[in-house]
Structures are given as C-alpha cells and as structure tokens.
Design an enzyme around this catalytic site. Structure first.
Site, short mmCIF file in Angstrom:
data_model
loop_
_atom_site.label_atom_id
_atom_site.label_comp_id
_atom_site.label_asym_id
_atom_site.label_seq_id
_atom_site.Cartn_x
_atom_site.Cartn_y
_atom_site.Cartn_z
N ARG A 82 52.94 36.77 44.31
CA ARG A 82 53.43 36.56 45.67
C ARG A 82 53.92 35.11 45.80
O ARG A 82 53.35 34.21 45.20
CB ARG A 82 52.32 36.81 46.69
CG ARG A 82 52.10 38.28 47.00
CD ARG A 82 51.08 38.48 48.12
NE ARG A 82 49.77 37.99 47.76
CZ ARG A 82 49.22 36.87 48.20
NH1 ARG A 82 49.87 36.09 49.05
NH2 ARG A 82 48.02 36.50 47.82
N SER A 272 40.96 36.61 47.69
CA SER A 272 41.19 37.10 46.32
C SER A 272 40.27 36.37 45.35
O SER A 272 39.86 35.24 45.60
CB SER A 272 42.65 36.90 45.93
OG SER A 272 43.01 35.56 46.10
N CYS A 274 37.23 37.16 44.72
CA CYS A 274 35.84 37.12 45.21
C CYS A 274 35.14 38.48 45.08
O CYS A 274 34.12 38.72 45.72
CB CYS A 274 35.80 36.64 46.65
SG CYS A 274 36.26 34.91 46.84
N GLY A 275 35.72 39.39 44.31
CA GLY A 275 35.01 40.62 43.96
C GLY A 275 35.19 41.79 44.90
O GLY A 275 34.31 42.65 44.99
N ASP A 297 41.28 47.41 49.38
CA ASP A 297 42.05 46.22 49.74
C ASP A 297 42.37 46.08 51.22
O ASP A 297 42.35 44.97 51.74
CB ASP A 297 43.36 46.21 48.93
CG ASP A 297 44.07 44.87 48.98
OD1 ASP A 297 43.39 43.83 48.90
OD2 ASP A 297 45.31 44.85 49.10
N ARG A 389 48.97 43.21 36.49
CA ARG A 389 48.54 44.24 37.46
C ARG A 389 48.55 45.64 36.87
O ARG A 389 49.27 45.94 35.94
CB ARG A 389 49.51 44.23 38.65
CG ARG A 389 49.49 42.94 39.46
CD ARG A 389 48.30 42.90 40.37
NE ARG A 389 48.18 41.65 41.11
CZ ARG A 389 47.48 41.53 42.23
NH1 ARG A 389 46.84 42.57 42.74
NH2 ARG A 389 47.40 40.36 42.84
N GLU A 517 24.06 44.61 41.19
CA GLU A 517 22.86 44.12 41.89
C GLU A 517 23.15 43.82 43.37
O GLU A 517 22.23 43.68 44.17
CB GLU A 517 22.31 42.85 41.21
CG GLU A 517 21.95 43.01 39.74
CD GLU A 517 20.82 44.00 39.46
OE1 GLU A 517 20.30 44.62 40.41
OE2 GLU A 517 20.48 44.15 38.27
#
Length: 607
Positions: A82, A272, A274-275, A297, A389, A517
């Site tokens: 982007r 983005s 951050c899981g 998303d 991607r 976890e």
C-alpha cells in the site's frame, strides 16, 4: 477519440441499471479501452483469465499435485505494498479529512485524475466487476462495481468478494453501489509488447467520501487495486457507517465455544504485524475450548432488533501476509492454502511449489526468489518479499465458522484492542464502561524502538488500528464511537478489553508465550462476560486476579506473570504524560469525553 458506440462489448451490458450503464460508458470514453467485458464471476471466466495471465507471463501455474489450481505472481519491484503517501481522502473540506489523512481539494484532484485516466486503458480490456461486500442478501452488506484494466485484479476480486452475476442481480435496476475505477496507468500502443506486471511510477489512491467514489491509478498491487478491501470496506464504509449509525472496523471476528457449550463472538482490532490473523485462526491450548473463524481482517457491525451489536465479515477471502506464517505460528492458515490460491512475491521451489521465510524452520537448498533470481540459504536478501501475499477463499479455512455467511451477522460479546507493546500495557484490562473502552482504542500504539529498563520506547500511535484506513477526521471517528455507545442499550453493548501479547523483560525476552496460549486470556474474558471470573480494580481498569487466569500447564515464571498482571504506577504516569501530545494532533475536534478520561486516569494514578 473512440466513441462509446465503437468500443466492442460496451453495449452488451447484462443489466438494466441505467446509472451503472451510463457510468461504465463514461469511464470507457475517458480511458479508451480496446474492448469491455462484463464479469460474471464464473469458473469458466476464471479459467480463461488465468490462462491469459499465464500467456502474458503475469502468472505461473504451480505444481497441481502439490498446490491444485494455484498460481504464482511476481510484481514489479516498485509495486509491492500500500502507498500511504499517495492515498488521499478528498472530502469537500480539508478539516473533514483530518490531520491523519492526506487531503486534496476534490475539484483539483478530479482535474488531475481526468488527465491521468484519459486514454489510460488504450490497448487493454476494460473489465466491469460487480461485487458484494458481505453475505449476499444481508442488510449489513453493500454493493460496489470496480472497473479495472487488470485481469489479475479480476481473479483476485473473485476470491476476495462475492463477485459477478449474483452481485449484479442483487443490484437490480436502481440499487446503490460504490463506483470504483482502477487503471494500471500503462496504456499499450498498437503492436507494443506488454510487460508481466504493468504499473506506473505515478500512483494515486483517491477516495471521495461525499460521493462514495474510489479512483485508483498506477498500481496493480493488493490494497491499492482490489478496491473492495481497504478502500471500500474501511475508508468509504467508515464514512457510510458514520452517516448511518453503524461501524466499519479493521477487526477480526472469532467464534469461541466454552467447555460448557456456550458461544461468544469476539471482535479484535490490532495494527498490522500484531497477530490478527493468528488470533482469528487460533487453536486453543486450553482443553475443551473451541475457536472458529468468522473473519480475519474487517468487521461491519450494526445493531439488531434485539439491541445487540451484530457483525459480518464483508470479505469472502483472506489476503494474508505470507512471511512468518508457518506450522508453528498458524497451522490453520497453512491448511487453508492447500489449493485455489494466488501467491504474490513469495519464492518458488524447484518442484513448482512456493516458499517464504517462516514457512519451515529450514530453507530449501535452492529457490527462485521473488525477483526471479537464484537463491540459496547463503543469499543475503530474503527469498520472499516481506509483504508477500496469498489470496485464498475463506471457505477453505478448516476452522471457518458455519455462521460466517449468515446474513443476520453474529452478535458480538466483546471487543479487543491492542498493539505491540514491550512495556507498560498489561496482558489484559477490562474497561468498566464503553467510554473507557473508546479511550483505550484511541491510545493504541506499538513501540517502534526498544525501551530502557523502567521507561517507554518510542510509540507509533494507531488508534483503533484504523490510522491508515479511517475515511474521515479521526477525532470525529472517536466521537462516532462514543455516540454509538450512548445511543445503545448499555446492558447489551459488547464489553471492551485492552490486550497486549508482546510485553518484554528488560532483557528483551517475551513474557507471554502468545499464539494458542492466548486462549487463556479469552477464557478469562468469557468468564467476565458470564459473571464468574474474578478481577481486581486498578487505575487502568479491571485485571485478572492471579487465580482467575487459567495457567495450568503453562511454563511461565512467577515474576513474569506478576509483571503481566500489574499496572506499574510510575510507568503509567509516564504513559499518561505522552497522551496529550497525541490528542493535541486533533485540535478542538477531539471529544471532551476523551480529555475527561485522560484527566480521570491521571487522578487515579495520583490517588
């Protein structure tokens, strides 16, 4: 100049929607394509376009035994992500775009775009791509039509949206749609040879919020070219949501079933890296818990007749970052990618499959990298681009929830906010009310530099994980969230939690194991929702008591657990001092309620 009547295919419109037909004609006259094709989304069309792309050198078919019906594409090295600095919100007034967006006067931008798009599709086919964001027939869904000169975009839109004849049928003869125009900006003069990945060094990704229009020029890459994704589903939809009283958010949607068989749906917004996808495809380590995926998303959320907030995933596919996705980090994503996938800018193996950093512990002895060069483990550059991607149908995910296409949406019980914080932010904090939750969302940040012991590293704010995606003034966006909460039945609003999987020790070691976890944190949240998990009041909010967080079987140091479940008053005084600088960015449009929340936090910390 060729008139519309002279462009083959233009008059073959399979619709009586007068506004759509007139708009397509107008864009055809402007861009001057060789022909027009109305896309129906069929398998035959997909097969024809993939064959065309293979012939052009854009796609390579992967080994059908290893990866059935899957393809590899390598973009131009200048067109890989982007382009935030070329992304514009062209609202009528600059202040409505706000300080976090690039603004240009809409009249000036239209003149610029007119010049760029004039003849921009010469020598190419113009594809008309009708699509639906969200399940067909849902009152939460919305329609769009993308015009593009990229067959790669067409096949990707078929995966990422409900595209083709069903969407066109839904539109009827006078239905609302968002018009989205995309051109690679690479006209082909007669007899000229094409390149595998056409694009232009000049790029504009522009949004006109008042008229709900999207114009994208010069890029063939994902978020810049698949205009249903960030451009529509977040930037334009966030404006629609503001005007119509709903929420369009950068959030995953997760279905959780407890050992007692109780179901809760959770939405979570993380910046983005951050899981988000990992949490959306979570495999719980806690016995008896089941997690299923509704979306990874984006979430569109509206209140139902029963007063609860219902969410749909507006997308039909996953457009995920490949590097870092592996059996260890996200086995469900790996299982999803068995076939019917387009991989872009990953590496290729010698036997016709794909590879990227993080897929396996050891790299193959030889690869072809994303730039088409020989690669070995001794090579100095990564084999796959860091933003490589995969585009894959969501229905292939082994943990996809049966409700993922339910037109009613799913009722959200809890909303999570979080960033990548090495310091300060505890593992999980419950907001006592919606307003405190909005305050949490407004201060989300990730640390971009390592911190010294007892101090905070440099913060990059990403409020609500919407910084690159909010289609209007972010201060007004905060106000919209506050207003949504005020108007709702307080007892039925989702509870809001501030989470952080990324706390580190002063030596730089992660304190929490994360991944599967994280189900332990979700179990405590569900316990709070059901009224049977203990918490302790802190100046920040409610944290789990040591006994309330399920830690059986978890290898974690007692001191680390203490750090995760503590609000360090001195560190939080530093944290609170950093908030005004962030808030002052928004000037007097920032809601007074958020300043009041900040003052209340300071006073609780001083208390």
């Amino acid at each position: 100049m060729t008139t519309a009547a002279q462009i083959p295919g233009l008059e073959a419109a399979p619709t009586k929607h007068a506004r759509l037909v007139a708009w397509v004609r107008e864009i055809a006259e402007l861009t001057q394509p060789e022909r027009v094709e109305w896309c129906d989304g069929s398998e035959a069309e997909f097969d024809r376009l993939t064959s065309l792309l293979i012939e052009k050198g854009t796609l390579v078919r992967l080994n059908d035994e290893k990866r059935p019906n899957s393809f590899y594409a390598a973009s131009d090295p200048s067109d890989v992500a982007r382009v935030e600095d070329r992304t514009y919100i062209c609202s009528e007034k600059a202040e409505d775009a706000g300080p976090t967006n690039n603004w240009m006067d809409p009249a000036e931008m239209r003149v610029k775009l007119q010049g760029l798009f004039e003849g921009s599709m010469r020598g190419r086919t113009m594809y008309v791509v009708p699509f639906c964001m969200g399940p067909l027939g849902s009152h939460i869904s919305a329609l769009g039509v993308e015009i593009t000169d990229s067959p790669y975009v067409v096949i990707s839109m078929r995966t990422m949206t409900r595209m083709g004849a069903p969407a066109l049928e839904q539109l009827g003869e006078d239905g609302f749609f968002v018009p989205a125009v995309h051109s690679l900006g690479a006209p082909l003069e007669s007899g000229a040879a094409d390149v595998p990945w056409p694009c232009n060094t000049t790029k504009y990704i522009t949004h006109f919020p008042e008229t709900r229009e999207i114009w994208s020029y010069g890029s063939g890459y994902g978020g810049n070219a698949l205009l249903g994704k960030k451009c529509y589903a977040l930037r334009i939809a966030s404006v629609m949501a503001r005007d119509e009283g709903w929420l369009a958010e950068h959030m995953l949607i997760l279905k959780l079933t407890s050992p007692a068989g109780k179901v809760h749906y959770i939405a979570a917004a993380f910046p983005s890296a951050c899981g988000k996808t990992n949490l959306a495809m979570l495999i719980p380590t806690l016995p008896g818990w089941k997690a299923e995926t509704v979306g990874d998303d984006i979430a569109w959320m509206r209140f139902g007749e029963d007063g609860r907030l219902y969410a749909v995933n507006p997308e039909a596919g996953f457009f995920g970052v490949a590097p870092g996705t592996g059996e260890q980090t996200n086995p469900n994503a790996i299982k999803t990618l068995w076939g019917n996938t387009v991989f872009t800018n990953v590496a290729r193996t010698d036997d016709g499959d794909v590879w990227w950093e993080g897929l396996t512990k050891q790299a193959p002895g030889h690869l072809t990298d994303w730039k088409g060069r020989d690669w070995t483990p001794e090579s100095t550059e990564p084999a796959a681009h860091p933003n490589a991607r995969f585009t894959v149908p969501a229905g292939q995910c082994p943990t996809i929830a049966s409700e993922w296409q339910d037109p009613k949406g799913v009722p959200i019980s809890a909303i999570l906010f979080g960033g990548r914080r090495a310091t300060a932010v505890p593992l999980v904090t419950e907001a006592p009310d919606w307003r405190r939750g909005v305050f949490f969302g407004s201060i989300v940040a990730s640390e971009t530099t390592a911190a010294q012991a007892g101090a905070i590293g440099k913060l990059r704010r990403d409020p609500f994980a919407m910084l690159p995606f909010c289609g209007y003034n972010m201060a007004d966006y905060f106000a919209h969230w506050l207003e949504v909460g005020q108007k709702a039945d307080q007892a039925k609003l989702p509870r809001i939690y501030y989470v952080n999987w990324f706390r580190k020790s002063p030596e730089g070691k992660f304190l929490w194991p994360g991944f599967g976890e994280n189900s332990r944190v979700l179990a405590w949240i569900v316990g709070r929702l059901e009224g049977h998990a203990d918490g302790v009041e802190t100046p920040l909010g409610v944290l789990p008591t040591r006994d309330a967080l399920p830690t059986d079987g978890l290898q974690i140091d007692e001191a680390d657990l203490d750090a995760l479940l503590t609000v360090d008053i001195d560190v939080w005084k530093q944290e609170a001092e950093l908030i005004p600088e962030h808030y002052q960015t928004f000037g007097d449009r920032l809601p007074a309620a958020l300043w009041a929340e900040h003052e209340a936090l300071v006073s609780r910390l001083d208390g």
